[in-house]
Enzyme design. Structure first.
Site, PDB file in Angstrom:
ATOM      1  N   ASN A 167      -9.986  -3.173   1.533  1.00  0.00           N
ATOM      2  CA  ASN A 167      -9.636  -3.239   0.314  1.00  0.00           C
ATOM      3  C   ASN A 167     -10.936  -3.052  -0.623  1.00  0.00           C
ATOM      4  OD1 ASN A 167      -6.846  -3.664   0.555  1.00  0.00           O
ATOM      5  ND2 ASN A 167      -7.151  -5.859   0.486  1.00  0.00           N
TER       6      ASN A 167
ATOM      7  N   HIS B 245       0.693  -1.087  -0.159  1.00  0.00           N
ATOM      8  CA  HIS B 245       0.075   0.049  -0.009  1.00  0.00           C
ATOM      9  C   HIS B 245       0.780   1.182  -0.133  1.00  0.00           C
ATOM     10  CE1 HIS B 245      -3.938  -2.129   0.773  1.00  0.00           C
ATOM     11  NE2 HIS B 245      -3.127  -2.775   1.249  1.00  0.00           N
TER      12      HIS B 245
END
EC number: 1.11.1.6
Length: 492
Positions: free
Chosen positions: A138, A65
């Site tokens: 997510n 990320h």
């Protein structure tokens, strides 16, 4: 203690240039030398400070990320769910809670294009009256593996080759050929949803199973889902190449420009609920992160809305230093025994301490907005000014006491120490159902992406055969179609 009260003041409130220590700088253009053309003097403190600060501007990027964009706004309750949870920020319709949200790509580096086929992160930090709540998810409702023991190896396989620093399909397909549980995640990643058009047109999911607890102590398993009010839009291959070629930060720019123009993105929050007493009624384990909960059996229940109406003031301070931790919950919300969630509880905070330091929760973007009190003292980069004399508990000199007890799940656990897999794996049913739900043209694009991945010259016949077998078990025609495109006869 107010974490903002003793923040270093901004350098911008001085009418003239200064050093970090506040001394005036009369020349920020030239180094101090011996004469016009002589050597630079080490005593030029301003030069040394300027270079030393520059040399340390970059901090370790997130191991996953790394590429992301943040925005601020609020969450508003629209539906009463107090029968399910005693969480204060969900206490009644109309209640608003400030939030900050970070969207991200997962695998690639900080400066990578936002048009690559990759899951997207959707992490929300709620600044509630009872402390922060981090819902770290997510855009897909499932994940590649169900046990965090596999997570480091999974990331290594998805990351570039350590020898060449090139992401290669043979490494990915080799690793996941050992993990048929990944099929459901690949049915999302290799679908059209694999490249969102931008962050505004993207769904979000808490992914893991959490628990909600009401005032009476009754607990339910819960899944969280974010649905964008502007709909879901994705980029096909040619569109992604065109958009990414023109601007590798297109999603970040779209988010920033939309908010600046007053076109505030909004998502509706829905939940799904399972009574733990009923978990054996399903052909899947509710704690299995590779499974979705069927909406026809477990319908989506509306909870509230998320509105992002303010851009961040500084990218480094409110995006790079923004840190999430799935263990940060509030009374009324609890972590389940989901194996992946349990490992995330340790790993996230450990990674943040490595990346930002042990006092990362004191950073303004991570600190709670409510009053807080504990005896966590000192350490690297501690900038809270504290003047109390009692730094232990309990004490008759410190009136601070325990908070009122709140309900936690009343579960009783029995069993032997073991390393084992769950009983209900059922790896092929849901990806097959998902594939069959698509229109023929969408199925064709999915097949083409798999043919392309399996065409990597370093993918062996054995690995191809395993994937043909997996997709045939999900849907017999799917495995056959992929194999026929590669001129290979499937073994089943």
């Amino acid at each position: 203690m107010d974490p903002y009260k003793y923040r270093p003041s901004s350098a911008n409130n001085s009418p003239f240039w200064t050093t970090n220590s506040g001394a005036p700088v009369w020349n920020n253009n030239s180094s101090m030398t011996v004469g016009t053309r002589g050597p630079i003097l080490l005593e030029d403190y301003h030069l040394v400070e300027k270079l030393a600060n520059f040399d340390r501007e970059r901090i370790p990027e997130r191991v996953v990320h790394a590429r992301g964009a943040s925005a601020k706004g609020f969450f508003e309750v629209t539906h009463d769910i107090t029968h399910l949870t005693c969480a204060d920020f969900l206490r009644a319709p109309g209640v608003q809670t400030p939030v900050i949200v970070r969207f991200s790509t997962v695998i690639h580096e900080r400066g990578s294009p936002e048009t690559l086929r990759d899951p997207r992160g959707f992490a929300v930090k709620f600044y509630t009256r009872e402390g922060n709540f981090d819902l770290v998810g997510n855009n897909f409702p499932v994940f590649f593996v169900r046990d965090g023991m596999k997570f480091p190896d999974m990331v290594h396989a998805l990351k570039p080759n350590p020898k060449s620093h090139i992401q290669e399909n043979w490494r990915i397909l080799d690793f996941f050929s050992h993990h048929p549980e990944s099929l459901h995640m690949f049915s999302f990643l290799f679908d059209d949803l694999g490249v969102p058009q931008d962050y505004r047109h993207m769904e979000g999911s808490g992914v893991n199973t959490y628990m909600l607890i009401n005032k009476a102590g009754k607990a339910h398993y819960v899944k969280f889902h974010w649905k964008p009010t502007c709909g879901v839009k994705c980029l096909l291959e040619e569109e992604a190449i065109k958009v990414g070629g023109a601007n590798h930060s297109h999603a970040t720019k779209d988010l920033y420009d939309s908010i600046a123009a007053g076109n505030y993105p909004e998502w509706k929050l829905f939940i799904q609920i399972i009574d733990p007493d009923h978990e054996d009624r399903f052909d899947f384990d509710p704690l299995d992160v590779t499974k979705t909960w069927p909406e026809d059996i477990l319908p989506l229940q509306p909870v509230g809305r998320l509105v992002l109406n303010k851009n961040i003031d500084n990218f480094f301070a409110e995006n790079e230093q923004l840190a999430f931790w799935p263990a940060i919950v509030v009374p009324g919300v609890y972590c389940s025994d989901d194996k992946l969630l349990q490992t995330r509880i340790f790993s996230y905070s450990d990674a943040q301490r490595h990346r930002l330091g042990p006092n990362y929760l004191q950073l303004p973007v991570n600190a709670p907005k409510c009053a807080h009190h504990n005896n966590h003292h000192e350490g690297f980069m501690n900038f809270m000014h504290r003047d109390e004399e009692v730094n232990y508990f309990p004490s008759r000199f410190d009136p601070c006491r325990h908070a009122e007890q709140y309900p936690i799940p009343p579960c009783v656990l029995t069993g032997k120490r073991d390393k084992c897999i769950i009983e209900k794996e059922n790896n092929f049913k849901q990806p097959g159902e998902r594939y069959r739900s698509w229109a023929p043209d969408r199925q064709e694009r999915f097949i083409c992406r798999w043919v392309d991945a399996l065409s990597d010259p370093r993918v062996t016949h054995e690995i191809r055969s395993i994937w043909f077998s997996y997709w045939s078990q999900a849907d017999k025609t799917l495995g056959q179609k992929i194999a026929s495109r590669l001129n290979v006869r499937p073994t089943m």
